[in-house]
Design a protein around this motif. Structure first.
Motif, PDB file in Angstrom:
ATOM      1  N   TYR A   1       0.809  -1.220   0.000  1.00  4.18           N
ATOM      2  CA  TYR A   1       0.000   0.000   0.000  1.00  4.18           C
ATOM      3  C   TYR A   1       0.846   1.275   0.000  1.00  4.18           C
ATOM      4  N   PHE A   2       1.807   1.356   0.905  1.00 10.22           N
ATOM      5  CA  PHE A   2       2.577   2.597   1.046  1.00 10.22           C
ATOM      6  C   PHE A   2       3.297   2.949  -0.253  1.00 10.22           C
ATOM      7  N   ASP A   3       4.046   2.006  -0.793  1.00  9.10           N
ATOM      8  CA  ASP A   3       4.836   2.264  -1.994  1.00  9.10           C
ATOM      9  C   ASP A   3       3.948   2.623  -3.184  1.00  9.10           C
ATOM     10  N   THR A   4       2.868   1.872  -3.347  1.00 14.35           N
ATOM     11  CA  THR A   4       2.003   2.058  -4.516  1.00 14.35           C
ATOM     12  C   THR A   4       1.293   3.406  -4.476  1.00 14.35           C
ATOM     13  N   PHE A   5       0.698   3.726  -3.335  1.00  9.22           N
ATOM     14  CA  PHE A   5      -0.055   4.980  -3.263  1.00  9.22           C
ATOM     15  C   PHE A   5       0.859   6.196  -3.198  1.00  9.22           C
ATOM     16  N   LEU A   6       2.110   6.006  -2.742  1.00 11.97           N
ATOM     17  CA  LEU A   6       3.091   7.077  -2.832  1.00 11.97           C
ATOM     18  C   LEU A   6       3.372   7.392  -4.301  1.00 11.97           C
ATOM     19  N   LEU A   7       3.533   6.338  -5.098  1.00  7.83           N
ATOM     20  CA  LEU A   7       3.754   6.526  -6.527  1.00  7.83           C
ATOM     21  C   LEU A   7       2.551   7.181  -7.196  1.00  7.83           C
TER      22      LEU A   7
END
Length: 214
Positions: free
Chosen positions: A182-188
């Motif tokens: 979640y963190f990495d994807t939504f940061l992108l």
């Protein structure tokens, strides 16, 4: 902490669709908004009333409610099914059109009424005066708020993930549903939106400064 960039290919595909929906939707929204905006300043009461009612209904209801009504409500009543992509473009066009109508109305009405009288005194018809004198001046006033509306519509496309349109947010939700990253994807996702909105905002401010000098 190592970031997971595995979502990038999916997000790029979603970004492409986001841009297509925004560009096509706002294009048709501009046509709708221009017509509605001119209708709102019409001397004919019925035409003016129809425009006001339409604009107020669209501006007074949430975009998500409009998406569900058009994609599920109308097809359910008619016993048919709409393609989510076409629904998305249609909703963005209708929604942006209602706001652009106010931009057009305000832009045209910001031009001194004496300009219309001057055109008529030169032998031009009302339509010719609008086309050659009023409209070119009004466009300068309309460009900054129109740019803001484009950015708003771009961000509004994220709500189309609710009807499975494969734009940026939908692709991110599908990826995180399988990977839980979640963190990495939504940061992108946030970075992708910023990569479009920040340059667009800078260009808009530059355009505003150029128009002020002209």
């Amino acid at each position: 902490m190592d970031l997971d960039f595995g979502a990038l290919p999916f997000l790029v595909e979603g970004l492409k669709l986001t841009l297509i929906i925004t560009l096509v939707g706002v294009f048709f929204g501009s046509i709708i908004g221009s017509i509605l905006g001119l209708m709102k300043i019409s001397r004919f009461k019925l035409i003016k009333a129809l425009s006001i009612v339409f604009v107020e209904i669209v501006r007074g209801t949430p975009l998500l409610a409009q998406i569900f009504f058009i994609h599920f409500g109308i097809p359910g009543l008619l016993g048919m099914r709409f393609d989510p992509l076409y629904t998305g473009i249609f909703v963005i066009a209708i929604n942006s059109g209602a706001y652009i109508a106010e931009i057009v109305r305000g832009g045209v009405q910001s031009i001194d009424r004496g300009q219309m009288e001057a055109g008529r005194s030169l032998g031009l018809t009302g339509i010719q005066t609008m086309r050659h004198i009023i409209w070119p001046q009004a466009v300068k006033v309309m460009i900054p708020p129109f740019g803001n509306q484009f950015i708003i519509s771009l961000k509004d496309t994220s709500l189309l993930s609710s009807i499975a349109v494969g734009e940026l947010m939908y692709q991110s939700r599908m990826y995180t549903g399988n990977t839980f990253s979640y963190f990495d994807t939504f940061l992108l996702v946030c970075l992708f939106y910023l990569a479009i909105t920040i340059p667009a905002t800078i260009l808009l401010r530059y355009t505003e400064r150029r128009l002020e000098r002209s």
